[in-house]
Design a protein around this motif. Structure first.
Motif, mmCIF file in Angstrom:
data_model
loop_
_atom_site.group_PDB
_atom_site.id
_atom_site.type_symbol
_atom_site.label_atom_id
_atom_site.label_comp_id
_atom_site.label_asym_id
_atom_site.label_seq_id
_atom_site.Cartn_x
_atom_site.Cartn_y
_atom_site.Cartn_z
ATOM 1 N N GLN A 137 0.836 -0.934 -0.481
ATOM 2 C CA GLN A 137 0.046 0.108 -0.218
ATOM 3 C C GLN A 137 0.717 1.442 0.240
ATOM 4 O OE1 GLN A 137 -3.254 0.217 -0.766
ATOM 5 N NE2 GLN A 137 -3.028 -2.629 -0.743
ATOM 6 N N PRO A 138 0.638 1.924 -0.501
ATOM 7 C CA PRO A 138 0.799 3.918 -0.379
ATOM 8 C C PRO A 138 1.576 4.269 0.569
ATOM 9 C CG PRO A 138 -0.281 3.748 -1.725
ATOM 10 C CD PRO A 138 -1.397 2.839 -1.216
ATOM 11 N N SER B 25 5.693 5.723 -2.844
ATOM 12 C CA SER B 25 4.507 6.331 -2.299
ATOM 13 C C SER B 25 3.204 6.638 -3.151
ATOM 14 C CB SER B 25 4.589 6.758 -1.198
ATOM 15 O OG SER B 25 3.557 7.175 -0.645
ATOM 16 N N GLU B 26 3.292 7.693 -3.276
ATOM 17 C CA GLU B 26 2.897 8.408 -4.850
ATOM 18 C C GLU B 26 2.669 7.091 -6.227
ATOM 19 O OE1 GLU B 26 0.619 11.505 -4.548
ATOM 20 O OE2 GLU B 26 2.220 11.095 -3.276
ATOM 21 N N ARG C 193 0.340 5.154 -5.347
ATOM 22 C CA ARG C 193 -1.534 5.259 -5.187
ATOM 23 C C ARG C 193 -2.554 5.743 -6.521
ATOM 24 N NH1 ARG C 193 -1.562 7.920 -0.463
ATOM 25 N NH2 ARG C 193 0.249 8.592 0.630
#
Length: 336
Positions: A7-8, A68-69, A72
């Motif tokens: 997950q982000p 992380s971005e 998304r």
């Protein structure tokens, strides 16, 4: 199928931790390793590996925040393997995402920019990332590199936070790291007066980097007038220094008008993150030199009979510029 797809926030949390650890390494040396009579430059030559390690951590932290971005949009964009090698067809078995190679470097940077809104981060970030990448590669591949100071590395850490997570993000991460310490749950005596640690951190950063540089990384204008916090500046307690001297704490002013206006009736503390309502009237201290402050706080409400309206005890006010009592009962206006 692919399993354990991240997950982000999985990337973001570790990325922030890398950056905080890079900062803590430098902070610890500057606040624990210095000795009277020893030049600070000599201390940092001895601890040069701390600065090199921090550079590596900053680079790793940036890549994780970029991932992380991208995640998304879709974590699948991070996979650096041909689609024909993916075990996603029926009866092809399962494969853990953690066993796959993921993109890095320039490929990651380009993918990151493909996933964010145009203009959402400063154009200077590309040069910032490249600077850190070059420094990191020199350290990792040649065990060397250009001379770098702790101030330079601290700036790289703060600008990484500000570019990717926005102003205040560095300080919020430092505070969250401290206030979430499990020692608070069991009443650890070493953590009892927690705000003093944050006063030390923020005073250290301002002393090392200067108010102008530090101001780039906060929404509050650090160049504006400062006041004592009516909460964490007003608690009883002392700080015993290494040389045996004792100082009441916290001694710094880190509360600011919110908004910063002549008629503002709000105050926000950068350390304890509390908001306070204040009154704007001139300070008339009970003793000592006159004070030009006009930010007054109701420290203790008085006691009034609800039926008769008789006042048993008047409200107690303090001036947040000088922390002196504003009680009308003991008021003695200073003479010239």
């Amino acid at each position: 199928m692919l399993t354990t797809i991240p997950q982000p926030d999985d990337y973001k949390n570790v990325g922030i931790e890398c950056l905080i650890q890079a900062y803590k390494g430098i902070y610890t040396v500057d606040n624990s390793e210095m000795r009277p009579g020893v030049d600070r430059g000599d201390i940092w030559k001895y601890h040069e590996i701390v600065l090199r390690t921090s550079i590596v951590l900053i680079h790793q932290g940036i890549e994780l925040l970029l991932k992380s971005e991208v995640a998304r949009k879709s974590p699948l964009l991070l996979i650096d393997q041909k689609r024909g090698e993916w075990k996603t067809l029926p009866n092809s078995g399962d494969e853990s995402f953690t066993d796959l190679y993921t993109i890095a470097g320039n490929d990651l940077l380009r993918t990151f920019y493909a996933c964010i809104q145009a203009g959402s981060i400063s154009e200077n970030f590309v040069a910032h990332f490249e600077d850190i990448r070059v420094k990191r590669n020199k350290i990792v591949h040649s065990i060397g590199g250009e001379e770098i100071s702790p101030e330079d590395v601290l700036k790289l850490i703060l600008w990484t936070f500000t570019y990717l997570l926005g102003q205040d993000s560095f300080w919020e991460s430092v505070l969250d790291k401290f206030y979430n310490h499990p020692g608070h749950d069991v009443g650890d005596m070493e953590l009892e007066f927690e705000e003093i640690q944050q006063y030390i951190h923020i005073a250290y950063l301002e002393g090392i980097l200067g108010r102008g540089e530090l101001n780039n990384h906060f929404k509050i204008d650090l160049k504006s007038r400062r006041y004592h916090c009516p909460d964490c500046s007003a608690r009883d307690g002392v700080l015993v220094r290494g040389d045996g001297t004792v100082e009441e704490y916290p001694s710094g002013k880190w509360a600011f008008l919110s908004p910063n206006a002549p008629d503002s009736t709000g105050l926000e503390c950068l350390v304890c993150r509390e908001y306070f309502e204040i009154e704007r009237k001139d300070c008339v201290p009970t003793e000592g030199e006159p004070c030009k402050g006009n930010v007054i706080y109701l420290d203790e409400p008085g006691d009034t009979d609800e039926d008769t309206g008789e006042v048993y005890e008047e409200d107690s006010y303090i001036c947040l510029s000088c922390m002196r009592d504003q009680s009308t009962e003991t008021k003695q206006v200073p003479t010239e």
